[in-house]
Write a protein that holds these residues in place. Structure first.
Motif, mmCIF file in Angstrom:
data_model
loop_
_atom_site.group_PDB
_atom_site.id
_atom_site.type_symbol
_atom_site.label_atom_id
_atom_site.label_comp_id
_atom_site.label_asym_id
_atom_site.label_seq_id
_atom_site.Cartn_x
_atom_site.Cartn_y
_atom_site.Cartn_z
ATOM 1 N N LEU A 1 1.679 11.885 -7.520
ATOM 2 C CA LEU A 1 0.760 10.772 -7.320
ATOM 3 C C LEU A 1 1.286 9.590 -8.113
ATOM 4 N N THR A 2 1.418 8.445 -7.430
ATOM 5 C CA THR A 2 1.873 7.216 -8.073
ATOM 6 C C THR A 2 0.821 6.134 -7.884
ATOM 7 N N TRP A 3 0.546 5.424 -8.962
ATOM 8 C CA TRP A 3 -0.386 4.293 -8.908
ATOM 9 C C TRP A 3 0.260 3.115 -9.607
ATOM 10 N N SER A 4 0.385 2.020 -8.892
ATOM 11 C CA SER A 4 0.894 0.802 -9.495
ATOM 12 C C SER A 4 -0.168 -0.280 -9.399
ATOM 13 N N HIS A 5 -0.281 -1.086 -10.453
ATOM 14 C CA HIS A 5 -1.305 -2.120 -10.517
ATOM 15 C C HIS A 5 -0.679 -3.401 -11.029
ATOM 16 N N ALA A 6 -0.814 -4.476 -10.257
ATOM 17 C CA ALA A 6 -0.295 -5.775 -10.662
ATOM 18 C C ALA A 6 -1.282 -6.407 -11.634
ATOM 19 N N LEU A 7 -0.912 -6.439 -12.903
ATOM 20 C CA LEU A 7 -1.777 -7.025 -13.920
ATOM 21 C C LEU A 7 -1.826 -8.543 -13.790
ATOM 22 N N THR A 8 -0.655 -9.142 -13.568
ATOM 23 C CA THR A 8 -0.534 -10.572 -13.331
ATOM 24 C C THR A 8 0.543 -10.770 -12.268
ATOM 25 N N GLU A 9 0.831 -12.022 -11.949
ATOM 26 C CA GLU A 9 1.920 -12.309 -11.018
ATOM 27 C C GLU A 9 3.257 -11.827 -11.554
ATOM 28 N N ALA A 10 3.374 -11.710 -12.871
ATOM 29 C CA ALA A 10 4.661 -11.371 -13.479
ATOM 30 C C ALA A 10 4.717 -9.971 -14.065
ATOM 31 N N THR A 11 3.578 -9.284 -14.173
ATOM 32 C CA THR A 11 3.548 -8.003 -14.882
ATOM 33 C C THR A 11 2.877 -6.931 -14.041
ATOM 34 N N THR A 12 3.506 -5.756 -13.981
ATOM 35 C CA THR A 12 3.002 -4.630 -13.207
ATOM 36 C C THR A 12 3.005 -3.371 -14.063
ATOM 37 N N ALA A 13 1.939 -2.591 -13.969
ATOM 38 C CA ALA A 13 1.846 -1.301 -14.640
ATOM 39 C C ALA A 13 1.977 -0.197 -13.601
ATOM 40 N N ILE A 14 2.711 0.869 -13.936
ATOM 41 C CA ILE A 14 2.955 1.975 -13.010
ATOM 42 C C ILE A 14 2.648 3.288 -13.719
ATOM 43 N N GLY A 15 1.824 4.103 -13.097
ATOM 44 C CA GLY A 15 1.554 5.446 -13.591
ATOM 45 C C GLY A 15 2.032 6.472 -12.584
ATOM 46 N N TYR A 16 2.559 7.599 -13.083
ATOM 47 C CA TYR A 16 3.145 8.615 -12.193
ATOM 48 C C TYR A 16 2.882 9.998 -12.754
ATOM 49 N N GLY A 17 2.531 10.930 -11.873
ATOM 50 C CA GLY A 17 2.378 12.322 -12.251
ATOM 51 C C GLY A 17 2.932 13.227 -11.167
ATOM 52 N N GLN A 18 3.614 14.303 -11.566
ATOM 53 C CA GLN A 18 4.228 15.222 -10.609
ATOM 54 C C GLN A 18 4.140 16.638 -11.140
ATOM 55 N N TYR A 19 3.830 17.579 -10.236
ATOM 56 C CA TYR A 19 3.851 18.998 -10.590
ATOM 57 C C TYR A 19 4.602 19.742 -9.492
ATOM 58 N N GLY A 20 5.481 20.661 -9.900
ATOM 59 C CA GLY A 20 6.230 21.419 -8.919
ATOM 60 C C GLY A 20 6.560 22.813 -9.398
ATOM 61 N N THR A 21 6.661 23.739 -8.448
ATOM 62 C CA THR A 21 7.143 25.088 -8.725
ATOM 63 C C THR A 21 8.455 25.274 -7.994
#
Length: 567
Positions: A488-508
């Protein structure tokens, strides 16, 4: 507000789900597929029929803005695909965008081990060149950005990793003779057991560098509305180099499951397609012969196939597909594989809208019965669903060559599937499952859903892959493998110049180098534009892995700081 902020384009992976660029009024006569993805080549994904009613893009790359198209985000630092496209082409129809990136990575467990944890400081420099061409004679894009990596305390790990994607189409004689050039290069961990989206540090003894190139001249002639004929030749060359050591390609008991691979392949093919005068009925005939001069399984191997495929539009959104033919395949291994038998498939294609289509088929190819599914469905204006499933008989080296024939490139030089437009993960850049040099029957299915808002993008992906050995390379051993992964990836544009990205992965996973195990990875990144052309990124990443080889779980923490200047 548009999501395509300067910080995002300059600091993280951006994979357009649609092809950008300035479309030419008269595209090449056929989709850019120098070595057609015949069923015998078992393409990774996509509509392997290659029929003229396919919605495949007719050109590669371009320098258009990514706009509000979907974006699959990376998780760590400055991958080589992070260069933003130039704002436009020059008057001559070309652009060259150089860049330089530097990043410093600090980790408390560089080898991701349960015991004997070692801290390390790793510095990486990434010079890059993004070339775009859109002239009357040549169209295409190439992105080359090698990683020059230096370890603070273990200079034996210093290395250069080559990363490249490129495709160009040259018109030699208008509407008749063309030259298609393609290439790709990437690095993966041989032993497997790392997060599919990337690993911050892999021991060079556990790495394999894959490089693939393809050159194909082809001739096209149209017979008015009756049909089209295409004749071509494709020269392919693939190498897989484990840096002369390859100690990561050994099982815990010392058995080798991967050895360096290389081959040169010569393919000749002919394609005939009916035109609009046939109305609801369309036919395509294909003949292809590929001879391999290579090592191991591909020593003296060949693929030969002849097919006729029929499409009939039952009602406007629904078309029936029927294919019949004959194939011959030979591979050198233990036991040797010789396939001489008919091939067939039946299926249907459902076209819901210009943005939504589903192709499903079942048939007999590569010596076994199998199904194929390719789907892209727009669920409203902000949500898109992608799904695919395919089975194939192939080697790791052949997968690299087949990828060149079944993908085109987005404006950043990243591969996307010809049939659906979905991002394609290079199989030779994914370190989740171990690399083997034997002949495998591979089953792979994936589904992903992406939702795009003015300031946010959410992407959920699920995949499963099974690999079963069919013929073992002499001097090595082979193992069945299974991998299941969700992210699951979530990216959020905080401003026109700055972006925050969160990522989580699980695998077997099942890996010949690590046995059965699972891996969990989370990361958080902050990317910002510091000045015009200058971007910065700050990333924290945690990986937690357990497997049969080590008792307990290995935990790795990573902090990365990077800068990239695009000129």
């Amino acid at each position: 507000m548009r999501f395509d902020t300067p910080a995002l384009r300059g600091a993280v992976i951006g994979v357009a789900l649609t092809v950008g660029g300035n479309a030419r009024a008269e595209p090449p006569p056929l989709p850019i597929r120098a070595a057609p993805a015949l069923p015998a080549t078992a393409p990774a994904s996509g509509d392997s029929t290659g029929l003229p009613w396919s919605d495949a893009p007719a050109r590669v790359g371009g320098t258009g803005d990514l706009g509000d198209s979907g974006v699959r985000l990376g998780t760590l630092g400055f991958p080589y695909t992070a260069v933003a496209p130039p704002p436009g082409l020059s008057a001559e129809g070309w652009s060259l965008t150089p860049s330089i990136a530097a990043q410093v990575l600090a980790t408390d467990n560089v080898d991701l081990t349960v015991r004997d944890r070692r801290s390390e400081l790793i510095t990486t420099f990434t010079p890059g060149l993004l070339l775009s061409l859109d002239t009357a004679r040549v169209q295409g894009i190439a992105n080359y950005a090698p990683n020059l990596t230096f370890y603070g305390s273990d200079s034996d790990q210093n290395r250069i990793d080559h990363r490249f994607n490129g495709q160009f189409l040259a018109t030699l004689v208008p509407d008749a003779l063309f030259l298609d050039l393609r290439g790709a290069a990437a690095v993966q961990a041989v032993s497997g057991g790392y997060a599919p989206e990337g690993s911050p540090a892999v021991n060079r003894n556990d790495q394999v560098q894959t490089t693939s190139f393809q050159l194909s001249p082809y001739f096209v002639h149209r017979f008015g509305g009756i049909g089209t004929m295409q004749l071509g030749y494709a020269l392919q060359h693939v190498t897989q180099d484990s840096n002369g050591t390859g100690s990561g390609a050994l099982t815990p008991t010392g058995q080798r499951f991967f050895s360096d691979q290389d081959f040169t392949a010569h393919e000749v093919y002919a394609i005939g397609r009916t035109g609009e005068e046939f109305g609801r009925l369309a036919l395509e005939s294909r003949i292809s012969s590929t001879e391999y001069d290579g090592t191991g399984i591909l020593d003296g191997a060949y693929r030969r196939i002849a097919t006729v495929e029929t499409r009939y539009v039952i009602i406007r959104p629904v078309a029936a597909l029927v294919e019949v033919g004959y194939e011959q395949q030979r591979y050198n291994g233990t036991p040797p594989v010789d396939i001489n038998e008919p091939v067939w498939s039946v299926g249907a294609r459902l076209t819901l809208s210009p943005e939504s289509r589903i192709t499903a088929k079942f048939g007999h190819h590569d010596g076994f019965d199998s199904a194929v599914l390719d789907a892209v469905v727009a669920l409203g204006g902000r949500t898109t669903l992608y799904a695919n499933y395919a089975e194939r008989l192939t080697t790791s080296a052949q997968r690299a060559a087949d990828l060149l024939s079944t993908t085109t490139l987005d404006p950043l030089g990243n591969p996307i599937d010809i049939a659906t437009g979905a991002p394609v993960a290079q199989p030779f850049a994914n370190s989740f499952m171990g690399a083997q040099s034997s002949l495998m029957r591979i089953r792979r299915g994936s589904v992903s859903i992406s939702q795009i808002w003015p300031r946010d993008i959410f992407t959920l992906s699920l995949s499963r892959e099974e690999r079963r050995p069919v013929s073992v390379e002499t001097g090595t051993t082979a193992f069945s493998q299974t991998g299941n992964s969700g992210s699951l990836t979530w990216s959020h544009a905080l401003t026109e110049a700055t972006t925050a990205i969160g990522y989580g992965q699980y695998g077997t996973f099942d890996s010949p180098g690590r046995g059965s195990g699972n891996v969990f990875t989370v990361s958080a990144s902050l990317a910002t534009e510091l000045a015009p052309g200058l971007s910065g990124v700050l990333t924290y990443m945690m990986t937690n892995r357990g497997d049969d080889i080590a008792s307990g779980r290995a935990v790795q923490n990573v902090v990365l700081v990077g800068l990239r200047q695009t000129f």
